[in-house]
Write a protein that holds these residues in place. Structure first.
Motif, mmCIF file in Angstrom:
data_model
loop_
_atom_site.group_PDB
_atom_site.id
_atom_site.type_symbol
_atom_site.label_atom_id
_atom_site.label_comp_id
_atom_site.label_asym_id
_atom_site.label_seq_id
_atom_site.Cartn_x
_atom_site.Cartn_y
_atom_site.Cartn_z
ATOM 1 N N PHE A 120 25.582 14.588 42.057
ATOM 2 C CA PHE A 120 24.125 14.443 41.924
ATOM 3 C C PHE A 120 23.460 14.634 43.288
ATOM 4 O O PHE A 120 22.466 15.362 43.400
ATOM 5 N N SER A 121 24.016 14.013 44.319
ATOM 6 C CA SER A 121 23.460 14.137 45.661
ATOM 7 C C SER A 121 23.589 15.558 46.202
ATOM 8 O O SER A 121 22.790 15.981 47.048
ATOM 9 N N SER A 122 24.593 16.279 45.735
ATOM 10 C CA SER A 122 24.794 17.668 46.156
ATOM 11 C C SER A 122 23.886 18.643 45.428
ATOM 12 O O SER A 122 23.990 19.844 45.629
ATOM 13 N N HIS A 140 26.556 5.915 34.092
ATOM 14 C CA HIS A 140 26.507 6.582 35.398
ATOM 15 C C HIS A 140 26.108 8.059 35.289
ATOM 16 O O HIS A 140 25.826 8.697 36.304
ATOM 17 N N PHE A 141 26.069 8.590 34.072
ATOM 18 C CA PHE A 141 25.617 9.971 33.889
ATOM 19 C C PHE A 141 24.111 10.047 33.597
ATOM 20 O O PHE A 141 23.556 11.141 33.519
ATOM 21 N N HIS A 142 23.468 8.887 33.432
ATOM 22 C CA HIS A 142 22.054 8.877 33.059
ATOM 23 C C HIS A 142 21.169 9.534 34.112
ATOM 24 O O HIS A 142 20.144 10.141 33.778
ATOM 25 N N GLU A 146 18.273 11.959 32.935
ATOM 26 C CA GLU A 146 16.898 11.528 33.190
ATOM 27 C C GLU A 146 16.133 12.524 34.044
ATOM 28 O O GLU A 146 14.900 12.562 34.011
ATOM 29 N N CYS A 147 16.848 13.328 34.821
ATOM 30 C CA CYS A 147 16.225 14.368 35.650
ATOM 31 C C CYS A 147 16.291 15.738 34.979
ATOM 32 O O CYS A 147 16.030 16.762 35.630
ATOM 33 N N ASP A 148 16.639 15.753 33.700
ATOM 34 C CA ASP A 148 16.750 17.004 32.936
ATOM 35 C C ASP A 148 17.744 17.985 33.549
ATOM 36 O O ASP A 148 17.575 19.208 33.470
ATOM 37 N N ILE A 149 18.785 17.446 34.177
ATOM 38 C CA ILE A 149 19.887 18.273 34.670
ATOM 39 C C ILE A 149 20.939 18.319 33.563
ATOM 40 O O ILE A 149 21.407 17.271 33.108
ATOM 41 N N PRO A 150 21.314 19.510 33.089
ATOM 42 C CA PRO A 150 22.242 19.597 31.956
ATOM 43 C C PRO A 150 23.574 18.894 32.216
ATOM 44 O O PRO A 150 24.169 19.060 33.286
ATOM 45 N N PRO A 162 22.418 10.416 24.439
ATOM 46 C CA PRO A 162 21.224 11.260 24.329
ATOM 47 C C PRO A 162 21.029 12.132 25.562
ATOM 48 O O PRO A 162 21.226 11.689 26.690
ATOM 49 N N GLY A 163 20.674 13.393 25.342
ATOM 50 C CA GLY A 163 20.403 14.302 26.446
ATOM 51 C C GLY A 163 21.612 15.034 26.962
ATOM 52 O O GLY A 163 21.521 15.772 27.943
ATOM 53 N N ALA A 164 22.783 14.837 26.326
ATOM 54 C CA ALA A 164 24.007 15.509 26.762
ATOM 55 C C ALA A 164 24.577 16.347 25.619
ATOM 56 O O ALA A 164 24.376 16.039 24.447
ATOM 57 N N MET A 165 25.283 17.410 25.985
ATOM 58 C CA MET A 165 25.965 18.258 25.009
ATOM 59 C C MET A 165 27.443 17.891 24.949
ATOM 60 O O MET A 165 28.025 17.465 25.953
ATOM 61 N N VAL A 166 28.045 18.088 23.785
ATOM 62 C CA VAL A 166 29.458 17.770 23.588
ATOM 63 C C VAL A 166 30.166 18.966 22.970
ATOM 64 O O VAL A 166 29.712 19.530 21.976
ATOM 65 N N ILE A 167 31.286 19.355 23.578
ATOM 66 C CA ILE A 167 32.162 20.389 23.029
ATOM 67 C C ILE A 167 33.559 19.784 22.958
ATOM 68 O O ILE A 167 34.109 19.340 23.971
#
Length: 344
Positions: A120-122, A140-142, A146-150, A162-167
């Motif tokens: 995230f910091s990178s 810890h992935f929120h 929350e920043c709309d980063i995929p 919510p807000g994450a994709m799963v494969i």
């Protein structure tokens, strides 16, 4: 004698001065923009190489709000399935101009959290994750979502974030096919070596195993069910317990191929004939299962298909400007296939 400038000190201004060009022209040439004459672009690239110029990717990312870097967290790079997925992801991302930053959690939750913070910091443009065996809190992935980063999870995934994709693979069907195959080859006393039930993989594969046993009217001996880290040593310990009593299994489902290989080695050392006395099936189609004797029946997970799908989804989000809601946030299920060999 004047010392040559260190490479990291050379800038676009140095190249511009050496060629008597504007900094803007040099920048356009280095970034591959079309409004630059071909001979000018070639001169710029040659001078950049001569001066040892290195593009400051972080500074470029700050200006454009994109780093063209994708973060990836996996449990262990050495695992066959993940190694194949990683290779496919990296090769396909490169075609789209993205780099892959690969991190290894070692199945340690605290390490997974630390790596998430680092990526995230990178300023990674997106995050791909296969979680640890024991991750049950995904908060810890929120900060990414929350920043709309995929954020895209594969293989070891949250059941709902919510807000994450799963494969993921069709693991319930995989467990069902494995047990059903043993039953169809006349096994009636079937043991199961599976992983910790904190992980979705082993919840699903175990559910498939139980479903097959119930459908065929066979009892499950709970003393023959193991939920443990799927190491070769643990598999050998399980085999010792399975064959120390008077009643022994005639079929064995293992939820990874390393356990199947360890079970086969134990059988060979103790005089258990495979497949006459014991039929064994693994999971993942590790290449070792095809060359060991007898070759081990297994479940193919199609890691290359998983990797390609991950990149396809990411490009829809990053290059085509779609959001997860537009893509349909239902899990993408990759089919599996039974590969029959001589161990059954």
């Amino acid at each position: 004698m004047t010392r040559k400038k260190r490479a990291q000190e050379n800038t676009i201004l140095d190249i511009a001065g050496a060629l008597n060009l504007s900094a803007a022209t040099v920048s356009r040439a280095l970034n591959g923009q079309i409004h630059v004459k071909e001979n000018t672009r070639n001169d710029v690239l040659k001078m950049a190489e001569k001066l040892g110029y290195r593009r400051n990717q972080m500074a470029s990312g700050l200006r454009s709000n994109k780093t063209y870097t994708i973060g990836l967290i996996v449990p262990r790079i050495s695992m066959f399935f993940h190694a194949e997925v990683i290779t496919t992801i990296q090769n396909n991302l490169h075609k789209h101009g993205y780099n892959l930053m690969i991190c290894q959690s070692n199945d340690d939750i605290s390490m997974e959290k630390e790596l998430t913070e680092i990526l995230f910091s990178s300023r990674a443009d997106a995050l791909i994750v296969a979680c640890t065996l024991f991750t049950v809190d995904f908060s810890h992935f929120h900060k990414f979502t929350e920043c709309d980063i995929p954020v895209l999870f594969y293989d070891r995934v949250p059941l709902d974030l919510p807000g994450a994709m799963v494969i993921r693979g069709d693991d319930k069907r995989g467990g069902y096919l494995a047990a059903s195959h043993l039953i169809e080859t006349d096994c009636r006393r079937i043991a199961h070596i599976s992983g910790p039930l904190s992980c979705n993989l082993y919840q699903d594969r175990s559910a498939g195993f139980y479903s097959a046993m119930e459908q065929h009217g066979l009892p499950v001996n709970e003393n023959w069910i193991f939920h443990q880290e799927l190491t070769m040593d643990n598999a050998r310990d399980a085999m010792r317990k399975l064959f120390e009593g008077k009643e022994v299994p005639d079929g064995l489902c293992t939820d990874n191929d390393a356990s199947a290989i360890a079970a086969l080695e134990y059988a060979r050392e103790t005089g258990i004939d495979v497949p006459k006395d014991l039929k064994i099936i693994g999971y993942s189609n590790d290449p070792r299962t095809a060359i060991i004797s007898p070759a081990i029946t297994t479940i193919e997970q199609f890691p290359h298909q998983v990797g390609r799908k991950i990149v396809d989804v990411l490009m829809e989000l990053l290059k085509n400007g779609k959001n997860i809601d537009e893509l349909n946030d239902a899990p993408v299920i990759i089919p599996i296939e039974l590969i029959r060999r001589m161990s059954t």
